[in-house]
Motif scaffolding. Structure first.
Motif, PDB file in Angstrom:
ATOM      1  N   ALA A  73      91.108  79.388  65.472  1.00 55.11           N
ATOM      2  CA  ALA A  73      91.909  79.994  64.405  1.00 55.11           C
ATOM      3  C   ALA A  73      93.193  80.597  64.954  1.00 55.11           C
ATOM      4  O   ALA A  73      94.265  80.487  64.345  1.00 55.11           O
ATOM      5  CB  ALA A  73      91.084  81.058  63.680  1.00 55.11           C
ATOM      6  N   VAL A  74      93.091  81.235  66.114  1.00 58.90           N
ATOM      7  CA  VAL A  74      94.276  81.841  66.735  1.00 58.90           C
ATOM      8  C   VAL A  74      95.270  80.759  67.134  1.00 58.90           C
ATOM      9  O   VAL A  74      96.481  80.886  66.905  1.00 58.90           O
ATOM     10  CB  VAL A  74      93.859  82.679  67.963  1.00 58.90           C
ATOM     11  CG1 VAL A  74      95.087  83.107  68.767  1.00 58.90           C
ATOM     12  CG2 VAL A  74      93.063  83.894  67.533  1.00 58.90           C
ATOM     13  N   GLU A  75      94.774  79.669  67.727  1.00 60.28           N
ATOM     14  CA  GLU A  75      95.667  78.585  68.144  1.00 60.28           C
ATOM     15  C   GLU A  75      96.346  77.950  66.937  1.00 60.28           C
ATOM     16  O   GLU A  75      97.540  77.616  66.988  1.00 60.28           O
ATOM     17  CB  GLU A  75      94.885  77.539  68.936  1.00 60.28           C
ATOM     18  CG  GLU A  75      95.774  76.528  69.619  1.00 60.28           C
ATOM     19  CD  GLU A  75      95.030  75.671  70.633  1.00 60.28           C
ATOM     20  OE1 GLU A  75      95.512  74.566  70.910  1.00 60.28           O
ATOM     21  OE2 GLU A  75      93.986  76.112  71.142  1.00 60.28           O
ATOM     22  N   ALA A  76      95.598  77.823  65.842  1.00 56.37           N
ATOM     23  CA  ALA A  76      96.198  77.266  64.626  1.00 56.37           C
ATOM     24  C   ALA A  76      97.303  78.173  64.100  1.00 56.37           C
ATOM     25  O   ALA A  76      98.333  77.701  63.599  1.00 56.37           O
ATOM     26  CB  ALA A  76      95.118  77.068  63.563  1.00 56.37           C
ATOM     27  N   ASP A  77      97.113  79.473  64.231  1.00 61.33           N
ATOM     28  CA  ASP A  77      98.117  80.423  63.759  1.00 61.33           C
ATOM     29  C   ASP A  77      99.393  80.344  64.593  1.00 61.33           C
ATOM     30  O   ASP A  77     100.481  80.669  64.107  1.00 61.33           O
ATOM     31  CB  ASP A  77      97.547  81.843  63.799  1.00 61.33           C
ATOM     32  CG  ASP A  77      98.349  82.813  62.964  1.00 61.33           C
ATOM     33  OD1 ASP A  77      98.673  82.483  61.803  1.00 61.33           O
ATOM     34  OD2 ASP A  77      98.667  83.907  63.465  1.00 61.33           O
ATOM     35  N   LEU A  78      99.265  79.924  65.856  1.00 58.23           N
ATOM     36  CA  LEU A  78     100.427  79.801  66.738  1.00 58.23           C
ATOM     37  C   LEU A  78     101.133  78.460  66.598  1.00 58.23           C
ATOM     38  O   LEU A  78     102.173  78.238  67.244  1.00 58.23           O
ATOM     39  CB  LEU A  78     100.003  79.977  68.201  1.00 58.23           C
ATOM     40  CG  LEU A  78      99.761  81.408  68.688  1.00 58.23           C
ATOM     41  CD1 LEU A  78      99.142  81.391  70.081  1.00 58.23           C
ATOM     42  CD2 LEU A  78     101.056  82.202  68.699  1.00 58.23           C
ATOM     43  N   ALA A  79     100.589  77.568  65.776  1.00 59.11           N
ATOM     44  CA  ALA A  79     101.159  76.220  65.670  1.00 59.11           C
ATOM     45  C   ALA A  79     102.630  76.256  65.280  1.00 59.11           C
ATOM     46  O   ALA A  79     103.427  75.415  65.714  1.00 59.11           O
ATOM     47  CB  ALA A  79     100.365  75.396  64.660  1.00 59.11           C
ATOM     48  N   GLY A  80     102.996  77.261  64.492  1.00 64.06           N
ATOM     49  CA  GLY A  80     104.391  77.357  64.055  1.00 64.06           C
ATOM     50  C   GLY A  80     105.361  77.634  65.185  1.00 64.06           C
ATOM     51  O   GLY A  80     106.570  77.395  65.045  1.00 64.06           O
ATOM     52  N   LEU A  81     104.861  78.154  66.307  1.00 61.24           N
ATOM     53  CA  LEU A  81     105.730  78.428  67.456  1.00 61.24           C
ATOM     54  C   LEU A  81     105.939  77.197  68.336  1.00 61.24           C
ATOM     55  O   LEU A  81     106.799  77.198  69.217  1.00 61.24           O
ATOM     56  CB  LEU A  81     105.135  79.553  68.318  1.00 61.24           C
ATOM     57  CG  LEU A  81     105.156  80.970  67.760  1.00 61.24           C
ATOM     58  CD1 LEU A  81     104.584  81.944  68.785  1.00 61.24           C
ATOM     59  CD2 LEU A  81     106.576  81.385  67.395  1.00 61.24           C
TER      60      LEU A  81
END
Length: 672
Positions: free
Chosen positions: A441-449
């Motif tokens: 979930a955390v990695e998915a949240d960083l996808a925008g970066l």
């Protein structure tokens, strides 16, 4: 023909993307051969795009993990000088040269590192290289660690002594003391080395040095007083009293006499010889008054009376003190203590009046003092004892709004609710949810970066954004700490979390609102399987272990406290050795406490021992932080268990208990 060309480009683009995706999946699983194969396929499919997206750098990292240092050096040397990853690539290529024993290449690469390149990364190269090359690095780095390593290589005892005199509390000081001890001749050096050993609780090494230094008149008082401190910390109170008495006698009329006589009173208190402690504190107060540590001595005298069950004497002593000029903090301490005594005597109306008075003050944190929510909780208890049920419930409803705070949990119990995520004290079925779910979930949240796959290098790229694209979380987490990196707290916490730098995740997440998505960043479940295994072996609740680690070290395995506690679970050396002996680990060394598995194994066993001995999480936590002997004194002040946390005598220990309960509630909430 144009259509065919377009389809051909699209096909190769899809193949390249597929190979890159397979490489990232393999990297996540630490499957280095599969990652190597996928990246090599991607390079063969589109070398230009491979280079534009810094996949040579990623291929070099994979080669490092395979110990293919030749390939690693080749890949890192392909990173152009205008690439933001170039300084890091130079460092990695330098590391490969060191591993390959290519000294000319290593020297050239070392000179190519930027002047402001991180010292800790230079130190890593030095430790791997050793010998003259390491010495060259140490000479360029000004840290204490580098100076110690340089002194060791040169057998420079003067530099070791200088390191000792600068700071006696860090690990550099301990190692310097161990190396310098055989060369000690002068009393000043004996004192420096002894003080370093004592700071690290290496008392067997400190004691003879203090005793030797005490033979010199210039150091006699200090050395003999420190000898008494060593006996005190070893809990050999009779020996400590003998030393302190001699100091008070031989240095009459000095501060050494005054301080030694205070320590004698404390020794009697620790020995549970309360009558002698009473007399010693009374004599000290009469003799020194405000010129000595009068306020602390009076507070200790009150505690002596409470343990003896002589509450009237305690109240009279407090009332006398309240009629004198006191600091605001000590006034609050005495008022709170008086209110607790009145409450324990069932004088609830009088107690309530003082609790309400305290509630109107600006309360300050100190040993024996109260927090606002603590005062409010006791207002609720007093109202309930007086039959004012509605008033009590209003207080408890307010406190229960904070479901994670200790007194919020206690208030919820008073209202008939269970504590947040309440578990049995020895539940071993409560391992936290799979951390990989949170990581995904955390990695998915960083996808925008992460930038999209590009055809050429962007001039606006920077080190952190490139590392995030490559999902090299370990390096990204390191570089967000560098000057000039402007990463908002949320992505910074997420990057640190994915890197396993949980202490930094906690640091950044503490700046964010507490929500369902930020709570795992603030309360990360690091070392999850190791903790679950240790909890199962010791038949304790793993959620307690997570909470203790959170408070002790914030999951930093290299943490060290001023009391010489080390590692994730912050055990002091003598406690660790005692627990290790019972766990079949007789060869434990101090450095082993920095090993996460060792720390968790010993900490879990110690926690289990304390819970079994004290049968109370509050008391076990207080003992973990403040020592079992002190817990016996604190709980002897009153037979009412409601008063135990309020009666904890050390400000740090009380705060510790409250914080661990809050952390446990947060971790337990993940089980809902």
């Amino acid at each position: 023909m144009y259509l065919v060309g377009t389809l051909f480009v699209a096909l190769f683009s899809a193949l390249f993307q597929s190979s890159m995706d397979r490489a990232f999946i393999a990297l996540k699983a630490n499957d280095w051969p599969s990652a190597s194969s996928a990246l090599d396929e991607a390079f063969s499919q589109d070398p230009q795009t491979f280079e534009a997206n810094n996949l040579h750098y990623l291929r070099g990292r994979v080669a490092e993990n395979e110990n293919d240092w030749q390939r690693a050096g080749e890949e890192f040397n392909k990173i152009a000088a205008d690439n933001p990853l170039h300084p890091l690539a130079v460092w990695h290529a330098l590391r490969a040269s060191v591993q390959l024993h290519d000294e000319p290449a290593a020297a050239l690469l070392l000179s190519a590192l930027p002047r402001d390149f991180p010292n800790e990364l230079k130190m890593r190269i030095a430790r791997e290289a050793g010998g003259p090359f390491a010495l060259k690095i140490y000479e360029e780095v000004s840290t204490r660690e580098a100076r110690l390593e340089q002194a060791k290589l040169l057998n420079d005892t003067r530099s070791m002594r200088d390191l000792l005199r600068e700071n006696k509390d860090d690990d550099v000081a301990l190692e310097a003391a161990q190396l310098f001890a055989p060369y000690v001749l002068a009393p000043a050096d004996e004192m420096d080395v002894a003080q370093a050993f004592a700071a690290h609780r290496q008392f067997e090494q400190a004691l003879p040095l203090f005793q030797k230094a005490s033979m010199d008149p210039a150091y006699a008082a200090d050395a003999r007083y420190q000898t008494g401190r060593v006996y005190f910390q070893l809990e050999d109170y009779p020996s400590a009293i003998d030393v302190y008495r001699a100091v008070a006698r031989d240095f009459e009329g000095t501060d050494w006499q005054r301080d030694a006589e205070y320590q004698i009173a404390l020794c009697y208190w620790r020995m549970a010889d309360y009558r002698k402690s009473e007399i010693a504190f009374q004599d000290y107060i009469r003799k020194y008054g405000s010129a000595g540590n009068q306020e602390a001595a009076t507070r200790n005298l009150v505690d002596v009376y409470r343990v003896l069950g002589e509450n009237q004497k305690a109240v009279e002593t407090i009332d006398r003190a309240l009629r004198t000029r006191l600091s605001p903090i000590i006034r609050q301490v005495f008022l709170f203590t008086k209110a607790k005594i009145l409450y324990s005597q069932n004088r609830h109306a009088a107690a309530l009046a003082i609790f309400q008075q305290l509630g109107q003050m600006r309360l300050r944190w100190a040993a024996g003092a109260a927090t606002l929510e603590e005062v409010e909780y006791f207002q609720g208890l007093s109202q309930a004892k007086l039959g004012n049920k509605a008033a009590a419930e209003r207080v408890w409803q307010k406190l229960a709004l904070d479901e994670f705070s200790y007194y919020g949990q206690r208030a919820a119990e008073k209202l008939g609710r269970s504590r947040t995520g309440q578990l049995t004290g020895t539940s071993t079925q409560a391992c936290l949810p799979d951390a990989s779910l949170t990581a995904a979930a955390v990695e998915a949240d960083l996808a925008g970066l992460r930038h999209p796959v590009r055809a050429e290098m962007s001039r606006s790229s920077d080190i952190v954004s490139e590392l995030v694209f490559l999902r090299l979380w370990d390096e990204a987490a390191f570089w967000i700490e560098r000057p000039g990196a402007r990463i908002p707290p949320r992505p910074a916490a997420e990057i640190a979390y994915l890197a396993g730098r949980y202490n930094r995740s906690i640091f950044y997440a503490d700046r964010l609102p507490k929500t369902e998505s930020t709570l795992p960043l603030l309360y990360p479940a690091g070392y999850q399987q190791t903790i679950c295994d240790a909890a199962l072996a010791q038949n304790v609740d793993p959620v307690w272990l997570h909470a203790i680690i959170w408070q002790e070290s914030k999951y930093n395995p290299n943490a060290r406290s001023g009391a010489a506690a080390r590692g994730l679970m912050q055990l002091i050396p003598e406690t660790a050795r005692s627990v290790a002996a019972s766990a079949g680990m007789p060869d434990l060394t101090i450095d082993m406490l920095y090993d996460p598995a060792t720390s968790i194994q010993l900490g879990a066993k110690y926690w289990s021992m304390l819970l079994t001995q004290l049968n109370s999480p509050e008391m076990a936590l207080a003992a973990y932080n403040g020592g079992p002997d002190n817990v016996e004194k604190w709980r002897s002040k009153s037979s009412d268990p409601e008063l135990f946390v309020a009666d904890i005598g050390f400000a740090e220990t009380k705060k510790y208990v409250l914080s661990v309960f809050a952390a446990r509630a947060a971790y337990a909430s993940f089980l809902k």
